[in-house]
Design a protein around this motif. Structure first.
Motif, PDB file in Angstrom:
ATOM      1  N   ILE A  42      14.346  -8.048 -27.527  1.00  0.00           N
ATOM      2  CA  ILE A  42      14.273  -8.455 -28.937  1.00  0.00           C
ATOM      3  C   ILE A  42      14.852  -9.860 -29.096  1.00  0.00           C
ATOM      4  O   ILE A  42      15.956 -10.147 -28.615  1.00  0.00           O
ATOM      5  CB  ILE A  42      15.055  -7.473 -29.836  1.00  0.00           C
ATOM      6  N   ARG A  50      19.516 -10.829 -40.745  1.00  0.00           N
ATOM      7  CA  ARG A  50      19.523 -10.567 -39.306  1.00  0.00           C
ATOM      8  C   ARG A  50      20.835  -9.924 -38.912  1.00  0.00           C
ATOM      9  O   ARG A  50      21.848 -10.086 -39.592  1.00  0.00           O
ATOM     10  CB  ARG A  50      19.393 -11.880 -38.525  1.00  0.00           C
ATOM     11  N   HIS A  97      16.758 -12.126 -31.266  1.00  0.00           N
ATOM     12  CA  HIS A  97      17.679 -11.877 -32.375  1.00  0.00           C
ATOM     13  C   HIS A  97      17.403 -12.776 -33.573  1.00  0.00           C
ATOM     14  O   HIS A  97      17.778 -12.454 -34.710  1.00  0.00           O
ATOM     15  CB  HIS A  97      19.127 -12.063 -31.906  1.00  0.00           C
ATOM     16  N   PHE A 105      10.055 -11.067 -37.163  1.00  0.00           N
ATOM     17  CA  PHE A 105       9.477  -9.934 -36.443  1.00  0.00           C
ATOM     18  C   PHE A 105       9.771  -8.675 -37.251  1.00  0.00           C
ATOM     19  O   PHE A 105      10.929  -8.273 -37.377  1.00  0.00           O
ATOM     20  CB  PHE A 105      10.080  -9.843 -35.041  1.00  0.00           C
ATOM     21  N   ARG A 106       8.732  -8.107 -37.825  1.00  0.00           N
ATOM     22  CA  ARG A 106       8.878  -6.859 -38.562  1.00  0.00           C
ATOM     23  C   ARG A 106       7.989  -5.810 -37.900  1.00  0.00           C
ATOM     24  O   ARG A 106       6.772  -5.896 -37.974  1.00  0.00           O
ATOM     25  CB  ARG A 106       8.478  -7.048 -40.026  1.00  0.00           C
ATOM     26  N   ALA A 143      13.745  -1.499 -34.793  1.00  0.00           N
ATOM     27  CA  ALA A 143      12.863  -2.352 -33.986  1.00  0.00           C
ATOM     28  C   ALA A 143      12.068  -1.569 -32.954  1.00  0.00           C
ATOM     29  O   ALA A 143      10.879  -1.841 -32.746  1.00  0.00           O
ATOM     30  CB  ALA A 143      13.695  -3.429 -33.293  1.00  0.00           C
ATOM     31  N   ARG A 198      14.416 -13.456 -34.669  1.00  0.00           N
ATOM     32  CA  ARG A 198      13.173 -13.023 -35.305  1.00  0.00           C
ATOM     33  C   ARG A 198      13.269 -11.640 -35.939  1.00  0.00           C
ATOM     34  O   ARG A 198      12.520 -11.334 -36.875  1.00  0.00           O
ATOM     35  CB  ARG A 198      12.030 -13.038 -34.288  1.00  0.00           C
ATOM     36  N   LEU A 199      14.153 -10.780 -35.426  1.00  0.00           N
ATOM     37  CA  LEU A 199      14.275  -9.429 -35.977  1.00  0.00           C
ATOM     38  C   LEU A 199      14.956  -9.510 -37.346  1.00  0.00           C
ATOM     39  O   LEU A 199      16.161  -9.769 -37.434  1.00  0.00           O
ATOM     40  CB  LEU A 199      15.076  -8.530 -35.036  1.00  0.00           C
ATOM     41  N   GLY A 214       9.197  -4.539 -28.224  1.00  0.00           N
ATOM     42  CA  GLY A 214       9.923  -5.658 -28.800  1.00  0.00           C
ATOM     43  C   GLY A 214       9.112  -6.936 -28.713  1.00  0.00           C
ATOM     44  O   GLY A 214       7.875  -6.914 -28.716  1.00  0.00           O
ATOM     45  N   ASN A 215       9.807  -8.066 -28.590  1.00  0.00           N
ATOM     46  CA  ASN A 215       9.140  -9.369 -28.549  1.00  0.00           C
ATOM     47  C   ASN A 215       8.731  -9.791 -27.150  1.00  0.00           C
ATOM     48  O   ASN A 215       7.844 -10.634 -26.982  1.00  0.00           O
ATOM     49  CB  ASN A 215      10.062 -10.445 -29.134  1.00  0.00           C
ATOM     50  N   TRP A 242      19.569  -1.434 -36.456  1.00  0.00           N
ATOM     51  CA  TRP A 242      18.629  -2.519 -36.161  1.00  0.00           C
ATOM     52  C   TRP A 242      17.777  -2.174 -34.937  1.00  0.00           C
ATOM     53  O   TRP A 242      16.566  -2.423 -34.911  1.00  0.00           O
ATOM     54  CB  TRP A 242      19.382  -3.817 -35.904  1.00  0.00           C
ATOM     55  N   THR A 243      18.419  -1.583 -33.924  1.00  0.00           N
ATOM     56  CA  THR A 243      17.705  -1.259 -32.689  1.00  0.00           C
ATOM     57  C   THR A 243      16.669  -0.158 -32.912  1.00  0.00           C
ATOM     58  O   THR A 243      15.521  -0.259 -32.443  1.00  0.00           O
ATOM     59  CB  THR A 243      18.699  -0.827 -31.597  1.00  0.00           C
TER      60      THR A 243
END
Length: 499
Positions: A470, A485, A472, A54-55, A193, A474-475, A69-70, A189-190
């Motif tokens: 999210i 990751r 985790h 996930f980008r 995303a 996939r991020l 997010g996802n 990271w947060t």
């Protein structure tokens, strides 16, 4: 060709010719095929394929724009309260009657126990009494009476473990998922995303303790190999962001008109180089800085906070400047969350003041030092959580309390303090999407090692990301030939702790 007799066949061959067994195994095989089909239909069948990375699609001209997010998130914002120095779980959150019962006796063990600073002495009970709190009756220490009142709002993870027993790497591990430097922090990271809901403030703000920085300093809020715009911006109530004041002799009108003119020039320059993402990102950072000239002074001016709010937090304390400073930092954290800042990190405790003086590193005289640390932490932090709840912010905010590792239930030999203990310690969650009151996992009868539902920092991080919507796994960010990751190649969402 003569037909072989059953006696000339191997045992396996005779089994294949056994009609009853053949029919039985065929029925089992058909049943397995049917079960696999049903599990696959309900998405319950495990997959050996790696999840697709996930980008987030990030517009270089608007790198902080809010993103999805996802899956639907339970929490929109995060507040991390990080107590630097390694808080003793057996003196605060982790009640151990057997430790009290066996006070000042050797730890039952077949071998001498040697930890970070050396050999361990006897088991030592906590100085402060544990009492049942709230409707749940959760046992919490009198050392932190105000936070203890919030027992029914908290979700305890009593079985956290760390990979290191050293403070700097321990802080880095808790903040980045790695003990080594050079990896993005959880806040970075947060913000990478999800961006932010406020275009006039950074997406990620880190608030250092009034006494100074934690030992790992910028590792706790750095972006490492993620784009630099996703690193945390570090400031507190006493030391706001530098260089935002308008120079003397320039009126607000002139300053605004100059900024507008510069924006027009930047826009024209960008039109000459379409697709230049670095140029777009640089212009975006300049424009955010210009907006912060207006937003930050108002944000950090606590003069308009009512007297009763300052009193509730302890920000009016004239006897303890550190406590008052930390309380003001807590108010600043609330104001940031009110304004939609995605990730706020506040530190309690600082390095470089001497062992256990400025943080929770209680090696030599823990019971002389801990009351002072607790006095600084307790009322302001409890007031912050109560204030978030009263204003309705806790419904969308995930609150995380953590420390780099725990401490031993024994005293160090020849000292009156507890050594480092990465084998079992406590963290807690509160707010959006969290089951409360609830306790997950457990350490042994003395509070030394996690023994029930053992959890890693990776699990802790995976759970936080999950509450933000999210996945985790996939991020990721492609770096040095690897999909990196926050949770490395580990991590399990602690679903038992979810509401």
């Amino acid at each position: 060709m003569p037909r072989p007799s059953a006696e000339s066949l191997s045992a396996a061959g005779r089994t294949l010719l056994d009609r009853r067994r053949f029919l039985s195994q065929s029925a089992t095989g058909l049943g397995s095929i049917a079960l696999a089909q049903l599990l696959g239909r309900d998405s319950l069948l495990g997959s050996t394929s790696k999840p697709e990375p996930f980008r987030p699609q990030i517009d270089p001209a608007q790198p902080y724009a809010s993103r999805n997010g996802n899956f639907p998130a339970k929490a929109q914002n995060v507040l991390v309260i990080f107590c630097s120095g390694a808080v003793s779980q057996v003196d605060t959150w982790d009640y151990k009657p057997e430790l009290i019962k066996r006070h000042d006796t050797p730890m039952p063990s077949d071998q001498k126990i040697v930890t970070f600073q050396g050999e361990q002495g006897n088991l030592i009970k906590p100085k402060y009494e544990f009492k049942p709190r709230g409707q749940s009756g959760k046992m919490i220490s009198d050392l932190i009476p105000n936070l203890a009142e919030l027992a029914d709002d908290l979700c305890f993870i009593h079985s956290l473990t760390s990979k290191t027993n050293t403070h700097g790497p321990g802080e880095t591990y808790m903040s980045t998922g790695q003990t080594l430097e050079g990896y993005p922090s959880m806040g970075a990271w947060t913000s990478y995303a999800l961006g932010s809901d406020n275009d006039s403030l950074p997406a990620f703000v880190s608030i250092p303790d009034p006494r100074g920085l934690p030992q790992a300093a910028g590792n706790n809020w750095g972006s490492a190999f993620l784009p630099a715009q996703f690193q945390g911006t570090s400031f507190n109530a006493a030391k706001p962001i530098r260089y935002l004041d308008t120079p003397a002799g320039i009126s607000p009108t002139a300053n605004r008109e100059t900024s507008d003119f510069l924006k027009r020039l930047n826009t024209r320059h960008l039109e000459q180089f379409p697709g230049d993402s670095e140029l777009a990102a640089r212009i975006a950072s300049y424009e955010l800085a210009a907006r912060m000239q207006l937003s930050v002074p108002e944000l950090t001016d606590l003069a308009n906070e009512p007297a009763h709010v300052l009193k509730a937090y302890g920000a009016d304390d004239t006897q303890n400047a550190v406590r008052a400073g930390y309380a003001k930092n807590c108010i600043l954290a609330r104001r940031l969350l009110e304004r939609g800042v995605r990730f706020v990190q506040i530190f309690n405790g600082a390095y470089a003041m001497g062992e256990g003086v400025g943080n929770w590193d209680g090696h030599k005289s823990i019971y002389d030092q801990y009351p002072g640390h607790a006095h600084i932490l307790d009322q302001p932090t409890a007031a912050l959580i109560k204030d978030l709840k009263q204003r309705g912010l806790l419904e969308n905010t995930l609150v995380v309390w953590c420390t780099e590792f725990g401490r031993m239930p024994t005293f160090q030999k020849g000292a009156s303090g507890r050594d480092h203990n990465p084998a079992g310690f406590t963290g807690w969650l509160a707010g959006a999407g969290v089951k409360a009151p609830f306790s997950y996992g457990a350490t042994d009868e003395f509070g030394w090692k996690a023994v029930e539902n053992i959890s890693t920092v990776y699990d802790f991080h995976a759970t936080i990301l999950h509450l933000l919507g999210i996945d985790h796994e996939r991020l990721t960010w492609y770096h040095n030939g690897m999909e990196r990751r926050l949770t490395d190649v580990h991590g399990r969402v602690i679903r038992e702790a979810l509401a």
